[in-house]
Design an enzyme around this catalytic site. Structure first.
Site, mmCIF file in Angstrom:
data_model
loop_
_atom_site.group_PDB
_atom_site.id
_atom_site.type_symbol
_atom_site.label_atom_id
_atom_site.label_comp_id
_atom_site.label_asym_id
_atom_site.label_seq_id
_atom_site.Cartn_x
_atom_site.Cartn_y
_atom_site.Cartn_z
ATOM 1 N N ASP A 138 -94.529 18.567 62.588
ATOM 2 C CA ASP A 138 -93.397 17.660 62.754
ATOM 3 C C ASP A 138 -93.384 17.207 64.209
ATOM 4 O O ASP A 138 -93.617 18.026 65.109
ATOM 5 C CB ASP A 138 -92.072 18.380 62.479
ATOM 6 C CG ASP A 138 -91.798 18.587 61.006
ATOM 7 O OD1 ASP A 138 -92.689 18.322 60.185
ATOM 8 O OD2 ASP A 138 -90.683 19.033 60.678
ATOM 9 N N HIS A 182 -100.207 23.261 61.204
ATOM 10 C CA HIS A 182 -100.949 23.414 59.962
ATOM 11 C C HIS A 182 -102.254 22.626 60.007
ATOM 12 O O HIS A 182 -102.439 21.746 60.847
ATOM 13 C CB HIS A 182 -100.089 22.973 58.780
ATOM 14 C CG HIS A 182 -98.862 23.818 58.593
ATOM 15 N ND1 HIS A 182 -98.723 24.725 57.570
ATOM 16 C CD2 HIS A 182 -97.709 23.904 59.314
ATOM 17 C CE1 HIS A 182 -97.548 25.336 57.661
ATOM 18 N NE2 HIS A 182 -96.915 24.857 58.724
ATOM 19 N N SER A 239 -94.209 21.880 72.309
ATOM 20 C CA SER A 239 -95.267 21.308 73.121
ATOM 21 C C SER A 239 -95.962 20.173 72.396
ATOM 22 O O SER A 239 -95.335 19.411 71.682
ATOM 23 C CB SER A 239 -96.249 22.385 73.548
ATOM 24 O OG SER A 239 -97.056 21.916 74.600
#
Length: 296
Positions: free
Chosen positions: A101, A158, A261
């Site tokens: 995200d 992921h 980050s």
């Protein structure tokens, strides 16, 4: 107060914010933040979590554990898992999915060994990859996507494609903020900050996932190694997994940031075509379509 004066004041504040970062003890502050986010004093961790949720408008309805008070400390809340149906994967032959995200900082093609950072700033592939000769050759004229995770975002990372881990490299460095203001003002930021480079073989050919540290990012984890940093080292560290391969499926968790980050993806020349629905400053979610393999 007129618009021109407001704009000048804003620019002055931004310049002061960036200048201050050159002077701050990045690693000491991150060490202190690491300790704070792992405190298990009930009232304090609940206060920190609840204030954070309000400040950044965090959507707890998406979390596997939606009760903020159920987390043992702030870091468990920050690296929380999502509910099983919160991020459907854009599965399909040749699809490349978004690993996180966040917000697209930049994406596109490298100009031989140069990546675009922000208006007025470019940085070098060899510097980013700690002069790993083989990897530099692999990604010359390739494609890249720089994905920024803000504090409100989900902070697990992921796999965009199924892949087999080949190498991991830890590169020491500074911990400048990676927010848009700092990225637009600090030259070579992503090649200056501490980072963990993960090199995979995939159906799209070689792929690099670079996890870039930032101020208050006190720790970077991978699922096969655990915590890579801290401890912080003064020299580049290298792990070779070719004799003991790690296989990860598309969409499987590969790592996480303990505080937010940036992730940089690299693909070889003509290996991947990014979706024309994506552009810099666009918001993305883990699992959505990022692009497609050229050989699909």
């Amino acid at each position: 107060m007129n618009f021109s004066l407001l704009r000048l004041l804003c620019r002055t504040q931004q310049a002061a914010f960036v200048t201050l970062q050159y002077l701050l003890p990045h690693h000491l502050l991150s060490h202190l933040m690491r300790g704070l986010t792992r405190l298990r004093i009930g009232w304090l961790k609940n206060l920190l979590i609840e204030r954070f949720i309000r400040l950044f408008n965090v959507n707890m309805a998406e979390a596997a554990q939606p009760d903020p008070r159920a987390y043992p400390d702030f870091n468990h809340f920050f690296t929380r898992a999502l509910a099983a149906d919160a991020r459907p994967l854009a599965v399909g032959e040749g699809n490349v999915i978004c690993p996180v995200d966040g917000t697209i900082s930049q994406l596109g093609r490298l100009e031989y060994e140069t990546l675009f950072q922000a208006k007025g700033h470019r940085y070098s592939l060899p510097h980013l990859l700690a002069d790993h000769t083989g990897a530099v050759r692999t990604f010359q004229d390739g494609s890249f996507a720089t994905l920024y995770l803000s504090p409100r975002d989900y902070h697990r990372i992921h796999m965009p494609l199924a892949g087999t881990l080949r190498e991991m490299i830890y590169v020491p460095g500074r911990l400048f903020s990676v927010n848009p203001t700092t990225v637009s003002r600090v030259p070579d930021l992503f090649a200056r900050n501490e980072r963990v480079i993960c090199l995979f073989d995939t159906d799209a050919g070689p792929m690099a996932m670079i996890l870039v540290g930032a101020i208050f990012v006190a720790s970077i984890d991978t699922v096969w190694h655990g915590t890579v940093t801290p401890p912080r080292r003064k020299t580049v560290q290298h792990w070779d997994y070719r004799q003991h391969p790690v296989h990860l499926q598309q969409g499987e968790e590969m790592g996480r940031f303990n505080m937010g980050s940036t992730v940089i993806l690299l693909f070889g020349k003509d290996a991947v075509t990014f979706s024309d629905q994506l552009a810099a400053e666009g918001h993305v979610q883990m699992g959505q379509l990022l692009g497609s393999c050229a050989n699909s």
